[in-house]
Design a protein around this motif. Structure first.
Motif, short mmCIF file in Angstrom:
data_model
loop_
_atom_site.label_atom_id
_atom_site.label_comp_id
_atom_site.label_asym_id
_atom_site.label_seq_id
_atom_site.Cartn_x
_atom_site.Cartn_y
_atom_site.Cartn_z
N UNK A 1 0.83 -1.21 0.00
CA UNK A 1 0.00 0.00 0.00
C UNK A 1 0.87 1.26 0.00
N UNK A 2 1.93 1.25 0.78
CA UNK A 2 2.84 2.40 0.81
C UNK A 2 3.49 2.60 -0.56
N UNK A 3 3.93 1.51 -1.18
CA UNK A 3 4.58 1.61 -2.49
C UNK A 3 3.59 2.08 -3.56
N UNK A 4 2.34 1.61 -3.52
CA UNK A 4 1.31 2.06 -4.47
C UNK A 4 1.05 3.55 -4.29
N UNK A 5 1.00 4.00 -3.05
CA UNK A 5 0.80 5.43 -2.77
C UNK A 5 1.99 6.25 -3.27
N UNK A 6 3.18 5.76 -3.01
CA UNK A 6 4.41 6.45 -3.44
C UNK A 6 4.44 6.60 -4.96
N UNK A 7 4.19 5.49 -5.67
CA UNK A 7 4.21 5.54 -7.14
C UNK A 7 3.05 6.38 -7.68
N UNK B 1 3.58 10.06 -7.71
CA UNK B 1 4.57 10.47 -8.70
C UNK B 1 4.14 10.11 -10.13
N UNK B 2 2.89 9.65 -10.25
CA UNK B 2 2.31 9.30 -11.56
C UNK B 2 3.09 8.21 -12.28
N UNK B 3 3.61 7.27 -11.53
CA UNK B 3 4.39 6.16 -12.07
C UNK B 3 3.51 4.90 -12.14
N UNK B 4 2.48 4.96 -12.99
CA UNK B 4 1.50 3.89 -13.03
C UNK B 4 2.05 2.60 -13.62
N UNK B 5 3.02 2.70 -14.51
CA UNK B 5 3.65 1.49 -15.03
C UNK B 5 4.39 0.75 -13.93
N UNK B 6 4.97 1.51 -13.01
CA UNK B 6 5.67 0.89 -11.87
C UNK B 6 4.68 0.18 -10.94
N UNK B 7 3.49 0.77 -10.78
CA UNK B 7 2.46 0.12 -9.95
C UNK B 7 2.04 -1.20 -10.60
N UNK B 8 1.83 -1.20 -11.92
CA UNK B 8 1.48 -2.43 -12.62
C UNK B 8 2.55 -3.49 -12.44
N UNK B 9 3.79 -3.08 -12.58
CA UNK B 9 4.91 -4.00 -12.40
C UNK B 9 4.92 -4.56 -10.98
N UNK B 10 4.71 -3.71 -10.00
CA UNK B 10 4.65 -4.14 -8.60
C UNK B 10 3.55 -5.17 -8.41
N UNK B 11 2.34 -4.86 -8.89
CA UNK B 11 1.21 -5.76 -8.73
C UNK B 11 1.44 -7.10 -9.43
N UNK B 12 2.10 -7.06 -10.58
CA UNK B 12 2.34 -8.29 -11.34
C UNK B 12 3.45 -9.15 -10.75
N UNK B 13 4.39 -8.55 -10.04
CA UNK B 13 5.49 -9.33 -9.47
C UNK B 13 5.21 -9.84 -8.06
N UNK B 14 4.18 -9.32 -7.42
CA UNK B 14 3.90 -9.74 -6.04
C UNK B 14 3.69 -11.24 -5.87
N UNK C 1 -7.11 -2.31 -0.51
CA UNK C 1 -6.69 -0.94 -0.22
C UNK C 1 -5.63 -0.46 -1.23
N UNK C 2 -4.70 -1.32 -1.60
CA UNK C 2 -3.68 -0.96 -2.59
C UNK C 2 -4.33 -0.67 -3.94
N UNK C 3 -5.31 -1.49 -4.32
CA UNK C 3 -6.03 -1.25 -5.57
C UNK C 3 -6.85 0.03 -5.50
N UNK C 4 -7.41 0.29 -4.34
CA UNK C 4 -8.17 1.53 -4.15
C UNK C 4 -7.28 2.76 -4.31
N UNK C 5 -6.09 2.69 -3.78
CA UNK C 5 -5.12 3.79 -3.91
C UNK C 5 -4.81 4.02 -5.38
N UNK C 6 -4.57 2.96 -6.11
CA UNK C 6 -4.24 3.07 -7.53
C UNK C 6 -5.42 3.64 -8.33
N UNK C 7 -6.63 3.17 -8.04
CA UNK C 7 -7.82 3.68 -8.73
C UNK C 7 -7.99 5.16 -8.46
#
Length: 118
Positions: free
Chosen positions: A11-17, A20-33, A43-49
């Motif tokens: 959740x912290x990493x999703x908020x951080x990215x 900073x508008x780094x949505x590709x990094x969020x996708x990468x994070x979600x896919x590698x988890x 909650x992490x998905x809610x932050x991204x949405x």
């Protein structure tokens, strides 16, 4: 190294990215988890949405919302539905957007427990 991706870290990493508008990094994070025995919380998905909606990326936030259960095996909670409704309200209204918003709203209503009548 033994680092664990628990919910608060993700959740912290999703908020951080997101800030900073780094949505590709969020996708990468979600896919590698899953490879690191982590999971994506609602909650992490809610932050991204929420951040996608702030940037006007309505289609991407809607796509993420629709993939929650199938791809991330995460059921949308009231916070996710509320954020998705907020994103949809920022878009010009059309019949299909109103119908979509109503279907999401009904998910919120179903999640609220009703008191038992005796």
């Amino acid at each position: 190294m033994g680092f664990r991706f628990d919910d608060s870290v993700v959740e912290y990493m999703a908020d951080f990215f997101g800030r900073r508008k780094l949505f590709d990094n969020i996708k990468c994070l979600f896919n590698t988890l899953p490879f690191h025995k982590g999971r994506v919380s609602s909650k992490a998905l809610s932050i991204c949405i929420r951040f996608l909606g702030r940037q006007g990326r309505i289609k991407e936030s809607l796509s993420l919302f629709e993939e929650m259960e199938t791809v991330f095996r995460c059921k949308p909670d009231n916070l996710v539905c509320s954020n998705m409704l907020n994103v949809l309200c920022k878009r010009e209204s059309s019949v299909e957007m109103i119908e979509l918003a109503l279907s999401i709203f009904h998910k919120i209503v179903l999640l609220i427990p009703f008191p038992e009548v005796t």
